[in-house]
Design a protein around this motif. Structure first.
Motif, PDB file in Angstrom:
ATOM      1  N   UNK B 327      49.913  40.050  39.043  1.00 45.83           N
ATOM      2  CA  UNK B 327      49.588  41.452  38.820  1.00 45.83           C
ATOM      3  C   UNK B 327      48.221  41.596  38.138  1.00 45.83           C
ATOM      4  N   UNK B 328      47.987  40.773  37.137  1.00 42.94           N
ATOM      5  CA  UNK B 328      46.685  40.786  36.454  1.00 42.94           C
ATOM      6  C   UNK B 328      45.569  40.559  37.459  1.00 42.94           C
ATOM      7  N   UNK B 329      45.791  39.595  38.351  1.00 44.71           N
ATOM      8  CA  UNK B 329      44.808  39.270  39.372  1.00 44.71           C
ATOM      9  C   UNK B 329      44.551  40.486  40.275  1.00 44.71           C
ATOM     10  N   UNK B 330      45.642  41.169  40.599  1.00 48.57           N
ATOM     11  CA  UNK B 330      45.539  42.342  41.482  1.00 48.57           C
ATOM     12  C   UNK B 330      44.698  43.463  40.863  1.00 48.57           C
ATOM     13  N   UNK B 331      44.913  43.703  39.579  1.00 49.10           N
ATOM     14  CA  UNK B 331      44.240  44.864  38.965  1.00 49.10           C
ATOM     15  C   UNK B 331      42.868  44.514  38.375  1.00 49.10           C
ATOM     16  N   UNK B 332      42.609  43.221  38.206  1.00 44.27           N
ATOM     17  CA  UNK B 332      41.435  42.750  37.472  1.00 44.27           C
ATOM     18  C   UNK B 332      40.132  43.459  37.856  1.00 44.27           C
ATOM     19  N   UNK B 333      39.941  43.612  39.158  1.00 46.03           N
ATOM     20  CA  UNK B 333      38.654  44.149  39.607  1.00 46.03           C
ATOM     21  C   UNK B 333      38.476  45.627  39.315  1.00 46.03           C
ATOM     22  N   UNK B 334      39.598  46.335  39.133  1.00 44.29           N
ATOM     23  CA  UNK B 334      39.475  47.781  38.924  1.00 44.29           C
ATOM     24  C   UNK B 334      39.763  48.218  37.490  1.00 44.29           C
ATOM     25  N   UNK B 335      40.213  47.279  36.658  1.00 41.76           N
ATOM     26  CA  UNK B 335      40.460  47.638  35.256  1.00 41.76           C
ATOM     27  C   UNK B 335      39.129  47.984  34.587  1.00 41.76           C
ATOM     28  N   UNK B 336      39.133  49.095  33.853  1.00 42.03           N
ATOM     29  CA  UNK B 336      37.860  49.603  33.324  1.00 42.03           C
ATOM     30  C   UNK B 336      37.557  49.129  31.903  1.00 42.03           C
ATOM     31  N   UNK B 337      38.515  48.456  31.267  1.00 41.07           N
ATOM     32  CA  UNK B 337      38.294  48.006  29.882  1.00 41.07           C
ATOM     33  C   UNK B 337      38.358  46.479  29.838  1.00 41.07           C
ATOM     34  N   UNK B 338      37.782  45.850  28.802  1.00 40.13           N
ATOM     35  CA  UNK B 338      37.749  44.382  28.769  1.00 40.13           C
ATOM     36  C   UNK B 338      39.150  43.767  28.713  1.00 40.13           C
ATOM     37  N   UNK B 339      39.313  42.670  29.456  1.00 41.40           N
ATOM     38  CA  UNK B 339      40.551  41.889  29.372  1.00 41.40           C
ATOM     39  C   UNK B 339      40.248  40.677  28.495  1.00 41.40           C
ATOM     40  N   UNK B 340      41.022  40.500  27.444  1.00 37.28           N
ATOM     41  CA  UNK B 340      40.724  39.440  26.481  1.00 37.28           C
ATOM     42  C   UNK B 340      41.858  38.421  26.445  1.00 37.28           C
ATOM     43  N   UNK B 341      41.511  37.173  26.715  1.00 36.69           N
ATOM     44  CA  UNK B 341      42.540  36.124  26.672  1.00 36.69           C
ATOM     45  C   UNK B 341      42.313  35.143  25.529  1.00 36.69           C
ATOM     46  N   UNK B 342      41.094  35.129  24.982  1.00 34.08           N
ATOM     47  CA  UNK B 342      40.904  34.311  23.789  1.00 34.08           C
ATOM     48  C   UNK B 342      39.919  34.981  22.829  1.00 34.08           C
ATOM     49  N   UNK B 343      40.074  34.652  21.557  1.00 33.14           N
ATOM     50  CA  UNK B 343      39.239  35.265  20.526  1.00 33.14           C
ATOM     51  C   UNK B 343      38.124  34.290  20.165  1.00 33.14           C
TER      52      UNK B 343
END
Lengths: 379, 379
Positions: B327-343
């Motif tokens: 699902x993340x892969x599906x929406x990744x290109x259209x998500x308008x805010x940063x996706x953060x997986x590590x700090x």
């Protein structure tokens, strides 16, 4: 009445201090002894092993007649500021003589102080060394003497403060006896050991410290549940260094040259105080310097606030006997700074704010309120 | 892939949450379940019983496919701000349906929200009552309904946020089952009890909570050494309220009407959290409100900083399974805010600063680093 002054941390009060007191009376033939004592934190910014009230009681029990608190803004400072603050207070107390220990009481401290006039100004960034080292290199060059032992350094500070403020008080350096200041081992062949050796013995639950301290100190130390140190303060320090914004930390007294970045990063990583100090320490700063900055940061004392507080002297009376009381009565009318015997809401938030807050921090270790509703100890 | 969203604290994840998850899938026939979960502090500003990573693992273990952290600046807020922050995040995650519990799922929340347009503006000083009371008095007047139960209040918040931002997500309130939110006693006749009853049982070491929670939660709770609460945070809070200057405390988010004076005085006097709250509490402020202000003060979050942070949405991924990943892969290109997986250091000091600092505060209780070097849990 002729008064002799002492300056002490009494951390804890031990047989070496008794000797000092005896010498002071003997040399000066004073009628009354006045001690200016650090509150709940030492010059190295460590919490005292016993609180200021316990230590006042101990001092009175061995014949000190009047105990006055050295305010936090002088007590927790490099030697020269500690010395000049303490001497100002003794001067306000109108003492005639001031007796203090030194490793080399025979040195001509006046000449050492005057030699400083010939020093080149020290460029910190060029030397990349602590001030003490840079200072000593020049002192050796001009006098052949190196000022490295803590009581010699204080003696130098007292002499310098006297000359600078043209005070009339007579200075009497006396030989320190027994173990050296930093000795951490108890000397079995002597009835005098260093305060740090005694603290260590108490912390480790070792026997043998009772014969090194007067009776009241022994009672207090035996009742002590816990010897508080920076490990106990570290959760609060860690909290503050992590949560406070860098620009807020940067306003802290003596937080210079971007030290706040270094301290914040160390706190983010270190879960105990030793690990923190290993990360925070650098060649540029002594251990004591870092520890003091940490206490200032904990007490959230800004540079600006310290400058204001340093101009406001006051006499906070911690305890006295009948002689001390008589002496206080004698000088009362001519003392030029406020005499404080109790802390009310106004002084808590004003004049005494730093002492009050240092006391509250100490209370977070000891559980005992230090200022509000406390009265001088009268024996 | 069609996604259903959930918003939860999972403090801890229990059988009531399982029912909620089952209902969400059943009602919406979604392919994937996305949970927006509070981090290490609840809406009432209490430290969660288990940390965000443990709770993420529990959520994944019962079939949630993707867990995203609700940032501290939304998670620890009054209901309306919590609700609008959570809904914005779900909207960014492009979910189709949002299922949430309510005590009264049959109410027409749209009409309740629209009734608010007819309210007179509330004058706090005149009413001298909490906002909730003033609000409810008007709501009853216009609709006959009183909004007093916590999930109804959130449902109202979600509905209002949807209407205000004209979001396309479908809202599905469902009936909460089992004990009421605030029930502190375990109901022996049901497999569902409130989270607070379960936390209390764990704290008291009472048996019986194992049957009320899924297996992973039971394992985590049984391994728990200590249930941390405000008593454990109080030394830090007390420290900060005493030592920080009033004008610094006054800048704290939601520190209004001179509340800093009241809190400082309470901290100066109270040596434990209960005593503190008794002194701090007044008719004007709810217990939760005071507790939240205390957490903001602890995290030294200024009003200004909160306003800035509230404009910066991001998706902090805490964990996922293969469906969640897809699902993340599906929406990744259209998500308008940063996706953060590590700090990293940059996000630690920037975007994620509040979550990071809240995590460090939590670490001072749990001893476990929450953000640096932590990666999403993948099952």
């Amino acid at each position: 009445m002729k008064a002799v002054g002492l300056v002490a941390e009494y951390n804890p009060l031990h047989n070496g201090h008794l000797y000092h007191l005896k010498m002071a009376k003997q040399i000066t033939k004073a009628d009354v002894t006045v001690a200016v004592m650090s509150g709940n934190f030492t010059q190295r910014a460590e919490p005292t092993i016993l609180d200021k009230w316990q230590r006042t009681k101990e001092a009175l029990s061995v014949g000190v007649d009047l105990v006055v608190e050295l305010p936090m803004q002088y007590a927790v400072q490099p030697a020269h500021l500690f010395a000049s603050g303490a001497l100002s207070l003794l001067d306000s107390l109108q003492i005639d003589d001031f007796v203090f220990g030194a490793e080399h009481p025979d040195w001509d401290f006046n000449s050492l102080v005057q030699a400083e006039n010939k020093f080149e100004s020290t460029d910190f960034s060029k030397y990349n060394a602590t001030y003490a080292t840079a200072f000593n290199n020049q002192l050796i060059e001009h006098t052949g003497i190196s000022l490295t032992e803590p009581n010699d350094i204080l003696a130098f500070g007292y002499t310098k403060a006297k000359l600078k403020s043209k005070l009339s008080v007579n200075l009497h350096p006396v030989k320190r006896v027994g173990s050296a200041y930093h000795d951490e081992k108890i000397d079995d062949t002597s009835s005098i050991s260093s305060a740090s050796a005694i603290r260590k013995a108490v912390k480790n639950g070792s026997a043998g410290f009772e014969s090194l301290v007067p009776e009241q100190t022994a009672v207090d130390l035996k009742e002590l549940k816990d010897v508080n140190d920076w490990n106990d303060l570290y959760p609060l320090l860690r909290y503050q260094l992590i949560q406070a914004p860098l620009n807020y930390l940067a306003q802290t007294y003596q937080m210079s040259e971007g030290l706040e970045h270094r301290l914040k990063q160390a706190a983010q990583r270190a879960s105990d105080f030793d690990a923190f100090m290993r990360l925070a320490k650098s060649k540029r700063y002594t251990y004591s310097r870092i520890q003091r900055v940490c206490l200032y940061a904990l007490l959230q004392i800004s540079d600006e606030q310290m400058q204001i507080k340093n101009k406001q002297l006051y006499l906070r009376i911690l305890g006295f006997n009948h002689l001390g009381q008589e002496y206080l009565h004698q000088i009362k009318k001519t003392v030029k700074i406020p005499i404080i015997t109790k802390v009310d809401q106004k002084s808590r938030d004003g004049q005494l704010q730093l002492d009050y807050r240092a006391g509250k921090l100490y209370e977070q270790l000891s559980g005992v309120e230090q200022d509000m509703r406390r009265r001088p100890i009268i024996v």
